[in-house]
Write an enzyme that holds these catalytic residues in place. Structure first.
Site, PDB file in Angstrom:
ATOM      1  N   LEU A  11     -29.042 -30.610  48.332  1.00 47.53           N
ATOM      2  CA  LEU A  11     -29.897 -31.760  48.654  1.00 47.53           C
ATOM      3  C   LEU A  11     -30.819 -32.106  47.493  1.00 47.53           C
ATOM      4  O   LEU A  11     -31.968 -32.509  47.697  1.00 47.53           O
ATOM      5  CB  LEU A  11     -30.711 -31.496  49.927  1.00 47.53           C
ATOM      6  CG  LEU A  11     -29.918 -31.301  51.221  1.00 47.53           C
ATOM      7  CD1 LEU A  11     -30.860 -31.016  52.377  1.00 47.53           C
ATOM      8  CD2 LEU A  11     -29.054 -32.501  51.523  1.00 47.53           C
ATOM      9  N   CYS A  12     -30.317 -31.937  46.275  1.00 47.46           N
ATOM     10  CA  CYS A  12     -31.119 -32.300  45.101  1.00 47.46           C
ATOM     11  C   CYS A  12     -30.301 -33.174  44.156  1.00 47.46           C
ATOM     12  O   CYS A  12     -30.412 -33.060  42.938  1.00 47.46           O
ATOM     13  CB  CYS A  12     -31.624 -31.045  44.388  1.00 47.46           C
ATOM     14  SG  CYS A  12     -30.344 -29.847  43.943  1.00 47.46           S
ATOM     15  N   GLY A  13     -29.474 -34.026  44.743  1.00 45.47           N
ATOM     16  CA  GLY A  13     -28.703 -34.946  43.928  1.00 45.47           C
ATOM     17  C   GLY A  13     -27.646 -34.226  43.092  1.00 45.47           C
ATOM     18  O   GLY A  13     -27.021 -33.268  43.532  1.00 45.47           O
ATOM     19  N   SER A  22     -35.324 -34.033  41.129  1.00 45.19           N
ATOM     20  CA  SER A  22     -34.026 -34.526  41.612  1.00 45.19           C
ATOM     21  C   SER A  22     -34.008 -34.594  43.132  1.00 45.19           C
ATOM     22  O   SER A  22     -33.441 -35.533  43.715  1.00 45.19           O
ATOM     23  CB  SER A  22     -32.904 -33.606  41.117  1.00 45.19           C
ATOM     24  OG  SER A  22     -32.837 -33.584  39.707  1.00 45.19           O
TER      25      SER A  22
END
Length: 449
Positions: free
Chosen positions: A171-173, A358
């Protein structure tokens, strides 16, 4: 028991008596001379029978019983023309948007924590660099590089160690993907030179993508099995464990050079995978040439990152009459691991800031997408409801028009002196007198055209 066993009027007395007082009623109904055992058995049977009747009444839903709760009733027809499934989906999307927005705010708070960590670690790092530079300057030309293993530069690099710094969670791109793509390109470059790198992993995503991306690419690498989770709260203890692991690799001769690959933080929208050499250390240019600090601020309600280049640390001036209690090589040998630990701490803070920025960007995009999707679904639901209402109005209007047309076909309303009893007689009179034609007249004849 036979019917003669029960006293007269017993059934009428017991039928409406609650089961809690059945034994008392039984004792009053029997004659005093009856057997005590028979009385107890009969009382027990009456209690069981009354309880059975009471439970049957409850299960049947009689008056006073507990029927199904109103909350368990399911609504089969939508009220007010609302699509229930669509309404639930809109609510779910809105809740997801609130969740992702909360995750964005949490990531922003953690970025500020990383900023505070960099500011707190900076004074110690600067002071340590100045002292090391001062010692190196004082002992210049004494062959210091050959005495200190961490400063010894090999003639030819044949074994390279790599430290991959990623995150534990997603979930950080594309943060982890970019880092591992850069690592794969570096491994391919080393393989083309005939070098098989030795890898130490930080973060669970490094292990996952090595097992997938590296295996599919068919590159040659040697994983040491040393794994360190990316700490949520970066401390000197966590960085010292990682720096000690790579220092042991270098000092044992397993590798001639140690590189670290991490996401370098530029701003909240940009971080770039970077390869940086950690070991061996250079006695003259210890500091990172691209060393800089960052600070997060808010302007007009929006987060903003300001970066500042950090200049070179000046060497400490050591006076000529200073007497060293221990040999300078021993002093430097004990200070260099501290310096390596401070550099690793700075790298971890930088990588964490890149990961969190991110995540902020990804959660902001997810929140915006959720809001946009909720708006589109609301528009669709309103259009469907409006279409249903329009259809109902059309049906009502069509029915009204059909009714009005049928009334016109029935003819004009009755006159003042006409009633239901006289209409039939007048019709028969007109038929007998020939006033009513045998065939319907043409519309033009009726209208006089």
């Amino acid at each position: 028991f036979g019917s003669s066993f029960w006293p007269e009027g017993f059934h009428q007395r017991v039928l409406f008596v609650p089961h809690q007082t059945a034994a008392v009623a039984m004792a009053a109904a029997f004659p005093r001379k009856s057997n005590l055992a028979a009385s107890l058995v009969a009382g027990l049977l009456v209690m069981l029978a009354s309880r059975f009747v009471y439970q049957s009444a409850l299960s049947a839903g009689f008056v006073g019983g507990s029927a199904k709760l109103a909350g368990e009733r399911m609504q089969k027809v939508a009220c007010r023309g609302i699509d229930k499934a669509m309404k639930e989906r809109i609510t779910s999307v809105q809740k997801t948007g609130k969740l992702t927005d909360a995750m964005r705010l949490v990531a922003a708070a953690k970025v500020r924590r990383a900023q505070d960590g960099v500011e707190k670690a900076r004074p110690f790092s600067d002071e340590l660099q100045g002292m090391i530079k001062g010692l190196v300057k004082k002992l210049k030309g004494s062959g210091l590089e050959q005495e200190l293993p961490m400063l010894r530069v090999p003639e030819k690099v044949t074994k390279v160690g790599m430290l991959l710094v990623t995150s534990n969670r997603g979930l950080c791109g594309a943060y982890n993907t970019f880092v591992m793509k850069r690592a794969l390109a570096r491994v391919k470059e080393l393989n083309s030179q005939g070098i098989t790198p030795t890898i130490v992993a930080v973060g669970k995503k490094a292990i996952q993508q090595m097992n997938s991306r590296f295996v599919v690419a068919g590159v040659q690498y040697n994983y040491t099995g040393q794994f360190f989770p990316m700490p949520d709260t970066i401390t000197a203890k966590a960085s010292s464990e990682i720096s000690e692991a790579i220092r042991n690799l270098f000092l044992s001769g397993e590798v001639d050079k140690v590189e670290v690959l991490y996401g370098k933080f530029f701003n909240l929208l940009k971080n770039e995978p970077t390869v940086r050499s950690l070991l061996p250390l250079s006695p003259t240019g210890i500091e990172d040439p691209e060393d800089e600090t960052f600070s997060m601020t808010s302007e007009d309600g929006k987060l903003k990152v300001e970066k500042e280049k950090v200049g070179k640390v000046k060497a400490k001036e050591i006076e000529a009459d200073v007497i060293f209690d221990q040999p300078p090589a021993t002093i430097l040998n004990s200070m260099l691991p501290l310096y390596l630990n401070s550099q690793m701490l700075s790298i971890l803070f930088d990588a964490q800031a890149s990961e969190l920025s991110s995540r902020m960007t990804a959660m902001k995009a997810a929140t915006d997408n959720a809001s946009e999707l909720a708006a589109k679904l609301t528009t669709i639901m309103n259009k469907k409801r409006q279409a249903a209402i329009t259809q109902e109005l059309c049906e009502i209007s069509a029915g009204a028009m059909a009714t009005e047309t049928a009334e016109d076909k029935a003819g004009p309303a009755l006159g003042v002196f006409d009633n239901e009893d006289t209409v039939l007689d007048d019709l028969m009179t007109e038929i007998e007198s020939g006033g009513v034609p045998d065939a319907p007249l043409e519309p033009a004849t009726i209208l006089g055209m």
